[in-house]
Design a protein around this motif. Structure first.
Motif, mmCIF file in Angstrom:
data_model
loop_
_atom_site.group_PDB
_atom_site.id
_atom_site.type_symbol
_atom_site.label_atom_id
_atom_site.label_comp_id
_atom_site.label_asym_id
_atom_site.label_seq_id
_atom_site.Cartn_x
_atom_site.Cartn_y
_atom_site.Cartn_z
ATOM 1 N N LEU A 43 0.834 -1.206 0.000
ATOM 2 C CA LEU A 43 0.000 0.000 0.000
ATOM 3 C C LEU A 43 0.869 1.257 0.000
ATOM 4 O O LEU A 43 0.592 2.222 -0.721
ATOM 5 C CB LEU A 43 -0.925 -0.015 1.229
ATOM 6 N N ALA A 44 1.941 1.219 0.791
ATOM 7 C CA ALA A 44 2.817 2.397 0.885
ATOM 8 C C ALA A 44 3.685 2.549 -0.361
ATOM 9 O O ALA A 44 4.293 3.593 -0.571
ATOM 10 C CB ALA A 44 3.704 2.297 2.127
ATOM 11 N N VAL A 77 -4.522 7.165 -0.492
ATOM 12 C CA VAL A 77 -3.654 6.082 0.002
ATOM 13 C C VAL A 77 -3.105 6.480 1.372
ATOM 14 O O VAL A 77 -3.070 5.668 2.310
ATOM 15 C CB VAL A 77 -2.497 5.787 -0.989
ATOM 16 N N ALA A 78 -2.697 7.746 1.488
ATOM 17 C CA ALA A 78 -2.144 8.226 2.763
ATOM 18 C C ALA A 78 -3.156 8.056 3.890
ATOM 19 O O ALA A 78 -2.812 7.596 4.986
ATOM 20 C CB ALA A 78 -1.725 9.688 2.634
ATOM 21 N N ALA A 79 -4.420 8.397 3.618
ATOM 22 C CA ALA A 79 -5.455 8.294 4.653
ATOM 23 C C ALA A 79 -5.694 6.842 5.040
ATOM 24 O O ALA A 79 -5.795 6.506 6.230
ATOM 25 C CB ALA A 79 -6.747 8.938 4.159
ATOM 26 N N LEU A 80 -5.777 5.958 4.036
ATOM 27 C CA LEU A 80 -6.020 4.544 4.326
ATOM 28 C C LEU A 80 -4.830 3.939 5.077
ATOM 29 O O LEU A 80 -4.998 3.201 6.059
ATOM 30 C CB LEU A 80 -6.276 3.772 3.021
ATOM 31 N N PHE A 81 -3.619 4.291 4.629
ATOM 32 C CA PHE A 81 -2.422 3.775 5.299
ATOM 33 C C PHE A 81 -2.395 4.230 6.755
ATOM 34 O O PHE A 81 -2.092 3.442 7.653
ATOM 35 C CB PHE A 81 -1.143 4.229 4.577
ATOM 36 N N THR A 82 -2.712 5.498 6.993
ATOM 37 C CA THR A 82 -2.686 6.032 8.354
ATOM 38 C C THR A 82 -3.658 5.268 9.252
ATOM 39 O O THR A 82 -3.331 4.911 10.390
ATOM 40 C CB THR A 82 -3.041 7.540 8.350
ATOM 41 N N ARG A 83 -4.849 4.989 8.725
ATOM 42 C CA ARG A 83 -5.843 4.236 9.521
ATOM 43 C C ARG A 83 -5.350 2.835 9.828
ATOM 44 O O ARG A 83 -5.434 2.348 10.963
ATOM 45 C CB ARG A 83 -7.164 4.126 8.753
ATOM 46 N N LEU A 84 -4.841 2.152 8.794
ATOM 47 C CA LEU A 84 -4.414 0.758 8.971
ATOM 48 C C LEU A 84 -3.166 0.653 9.843
ATOM 49 O O LEU A 84 -3.075 -0.230 10.702
ATOM 50 C CB LEU A 84 -4.143 0.117 7.606
#
Ligand code: RET
Length: 230
Positions: free
Chosen positions: A87-88, A153-160
Motif C-alpha cells: 500500500l505504501a 492512500v495516505a489516509a487509508l495507510f494512516t488508519r491501517l
C-alpha cells in the motif's frame, strides 16, 4: 477456554471465506491484497483449529503455553505488514527490513514463551526491541512513503498503520499478564483476549483494507514485482 478457540476458528474461517467472495472479481493490485489477506485468515483458522483440538500446546514450568499461535503469527504477521508495504509503495529492501524485524520479534517471543525461569524476560526484551524498531519504521519511513502516494492512500495507510500500532502493542502486555509472563490473568482470559485481538488485527484489518476498493487498485505495484528502489 475451548469455546474461545472455536470462536477464533469460526471467525477466521468466515473471514477467509468473506475475503474470497468479496474479492472474486478483483484484478491487478486489488487481487494481490485479496490473496494475501485471504491467506492471513486461512492460516489463522488452521492454527485455531489445532488449538481448539488441544494441539500445539506444551507445559512449561507448570503453565500451558500455546506455541501454535507463534507458528500462526510468524507467517501471518509478515503478510499483514506486506499488505501495508505494498500500500505504501515501498521497495524490496525496505520491505525486507520490516518483515525481518517482524520474524525476529515472533521467533524470539516464542523462545521467551518456552524458556523456564526469569531468563524468559531477557528474550522478552530482545523481542520487544525488534517490535519497537518495526513500529518506528512503520510510522516513519513507511508513512512518509505512503503520503507520497496521494491523499487517499495516505489516509487509508494512516488508519491501517494506526490500527496495527495500537492492536499489536496490546500483545506484549497480554503476554506479560498471561501464563507466559506473570500469570496475573487466567489462561482463559488470556486466550479470550488474544482471540479478540487476533480477529481485529486480521479480519477487521482485512475488511478495512478491502473496503477501499478504489484506493487499493491504484496503489503502486507490489515490491516483489516492482523496480522501485526505496
Ligand atoms: C510477544 C512476546 C514478546 C514481546 C513481544 C511480543 C509481540 C507480539 C506481537 C504479536 C502480534 C500478533 C498479531 C496477530 C494477528 O493475528 C511475542 C507477544 C513484543 C506484536 C498481530
Amino acid at each position: 477456554m475451548t469455546t474461545w478457540l472455536w470462536i477464533g476458528t469460526a471467525g477466521m474461517s468466515l473471514g477467509a471465506l468473506a475475503f474470497l467472495v468479496l474479492g472474486r472479481r478483483s484484478e491487478g493490485k486489488e487481487a494481490d491484497f485479496v490473496l494475501i489477506t485471504f491467506f492471513i485468515a486461512f492460516i489463522a483458522a488452521t492454527a485455531y483449529l489445532a488449538m481448539a483440538l488441544g494441539q500445539g500446546v506444551v507445559t512449561i514450568d507448570g503453565d500451558e503455553v500455546f506455541f501454535a499461535r507463534y507458528i500462526d503469527w510468524v507467517i501471518t504477521t509478515p503478510l499483514l505488514l506486506l499488505d501495508l508495504a505494498i500500500l505504501a509503495g515501498a521497495g524490496r529492501r525496505l520491505t525486507m527490513w520490516l518483515l525481518g524485524l517482524n520474524v525476529h520479534m515472533i521467533a524470539t517471543g516464542l523462545v521467551a514463551g518456552l524458556t523456564v525461569g526469569n531468563d524468559r524476560y531477557i528474550w522478552f526484551a530482545v523481542s520487544t526491541a525488534s517490535f519497537i524498531a518495526l513500529l518506528a519504521l512503520l510510522v516513519g519511513r513507511f508513512l512518509a512513503l505512503a503520503t507520497t502516494q496521494g491523499p487517499e492512500v495516505a489516509a487509508l495507510f494512516t488508519r491501517l498503520a494506526g490500527l496495527t500500532a495500537v492492536l499489536w502493542s496490546a500483545y506484549p502486555v497480554v503476554w506479560l499478564l498471561g501464563t507466559e509472563g506473570t500469570g496475573a490473568i487466567s489462561l482463559t482470559t488470556e486466550v479470550a483476549v488474544f482471540a479478540v485481538l487476533d480477529l481485529s488485527a486480521k479480519i477487521g484489518f482485512g475488511f478495512l483494507l478491502l473496503s477501499k476498493r478504489a484506493v487499493v487498485t491504484t496503489a503502486k505495484p507490489a515490491p516483489v514485482s516492482s523496480t522501485a528502489t526505496a
